[in-house]
Design an enzyme around this catalytic site. Structure first.
Site, mmCIF file in Angstrom:
data_model
loop_
_atom_site.group_PDB
_atom_site.id
_atom_site.type_symbol
_atom_site.label_atom_id
_atom_site.label_comp_id
_atom_site.label_asym_id
_atom_site.label_seq_id
_atom_site.Cartn_x
_atom_site.Cartn_y
_atom_site.Cartn_z
ATOM 1 N N ASN A 1 0.786 -1.587 -0.238
ATOM 2 C CA ASN A 1 -0.313 0.187 -0.453
ATOM 3 C C ASN A 1 1.130 1.414 0.784
ATOM 4 O O ASN A 1 0.837 2.506 0.248
ATOM 5 C CB ASN A 1 -0.990 -0.226 1.061
ATOM 6 C CG ASN A 1 -1.713 -1.438 1.811
ATOM 7 O OD1 ASN A 1 -1.881 -1.902 2.396
ATOM 8 N ND2 ASN A 1 -2.479 -1.911 0.254
ATOM 9 N N ILE B 1 1.661 6.778 -0.751
ATOM 10 C CA ILE B 1 -0.042 6.294 -0.137
ATOM 11 C C ILE B 1 -0.519 5.891 -0.211
ATOM 12 O O ILE B 1 -1.860 6.811 -0.899
ATOM 13 C CB ILE B 1 0.868 6.711 1.284
ATOM 14 C CG1 ILE B 1 1.970 7.248 2.430
ATOM 15 C CG2 ILE B 1 -0.350 6.654 2.676
ATOM 16 C CD1 ILE B 1 2.050 7.993 3.298
ATOM 17 N N CYS B 2 -1.342 4.642 -0.601
ATOM 18 C CA CYS B 2 -2.616 4.537 -0.143
ATOM 19 C C CYS B 2 -3.739 3.790 0.664
ATOM 20 O O CYS B 2 -3.161 3.095 1.502
ATOM 21 C CB CYS B 2 -3.058 3.497 -1.677
ATOM 22 S SG CYS B 2 -4.642 2.298 -2.147
ATOM 23 N N LEU B 3 -4.283 5.094 1.467
ATOM 24 C CA LEU B 3 -4.946 5.126 2.823
ATOM 25 C C LEU B 3 -5.917 5.692 2.242
ATOM 26 O O LEU B 3 -6.380 6.759 1.975
ATOM 27 C CB LEU B 3 -4.216 5.577 3.638
ATOM 28 C CG LEU B 3 -4.930 5.787 4.763
ATOM 29 C CD1 LEU B 3 -5.193 4.353 5.098
ATOM 30 C CD2 LEU B 3 -3.988 6.505 5.914
#
Length: 220
Positions: free
Chosen positions: A143, A150-152
């Site tokens: 992620n 960032i993948c959030l």
């Protein structure tokens, strides 16, 4: 008497111009005072802009900065009181709460023993938009891209599933979310780094070894 006056005049003349006609100490002092007055005026104008009191009336931008900064004073205090034990926040400039770094040191899982540094910038339009976050530590993570993206979900401005950013969220939510990327929110099913996710699917032990290799080289 006249001799004394003449001597004093000569003394002042020497102070003002020096024997060789150069700038005197008194003139230099006058210039320093003038420079200080100019600086003080500039700082006063800058302060007026920050607080929405700039000449000509407050702008939307200055008003928004003021709203952001007022929010951050409260949110940073809340964050410091509720910081996860695995996290440490640092502010390079204590007068700029909108820019800080977060160090995450996971105590369990694949990333245990690593120290991962994030840079967090809070834009002027906060809290209508989320903070900008980048990982400064190179990492092998499904992620987090190796280039720092960032993948959030909570950092997404527009999310169809309702898990994205909302004005009700705070810096505490962001920090806890980043911390959870190493535990609860570690997601191999919806990866940003597809190669890392596929590596984990293919060979979990080799994935673990590569994670530790990255920690050894980049996250100590």
């Amino acid at each position: 008497m006249l001799a004394n006056v003449a001597a004093r005049a000569l003394h002042l003349s020497v102070l003002d111009y020096g024997v060789d006609g150069a700038l005197s100490l008194r003139q230099q002092e006058r210039e320093r005072e003038a420079a200080m007055l100019t600086l003080a005026s500039k700082l006063k104008r800058d302060d007026g802009v920050k607080t929405g009191r700039a000449p000509g009336g407050p702008s939307d931008s200055s008003q928004r900065v003021s709203i952001r900064d007022r929010l951050l004073i409260k949110e940073v205090a809340e964050l410091e009181a509720n910081l996860p034990s695995t996290c440490k926040a640092s502010f390079p400039d204590e007068n700029k709460l909108h820019h800080f770094q977060l160090a995450v040191s996971p105590d369990e899982g694949y990333y245990q023993s690593g120290k991962f540094l994030f840079e967090i910038d809070v834009p002027e339009a906060y809290n209508m938009v989320p903070p900008k976050v980048k990982c400064l530590t190179r990492i092998w993570h499904p992620n987090i891209a190796e280039t720092g993206e960032i993948c959030l979900s909570l950092l997404r401005e527009h999310s169809i599933d309702g898990t994205g950013w909302a004005p009700t969220r705070t810096l505490k939510d962001v920090v806890w979310g980043l911390n959870s990327l190493f535990t609860d929110l570690l997601n191999f099913d919806d990866p940003l780094n597809i190669d890392a996710a596929e590596h984990h699917l293919r060979d979990k032990e080799d994935f673990r070894n590569k994670v530790q290799d990255y920690i050894k080289h980049y996250a100590r």
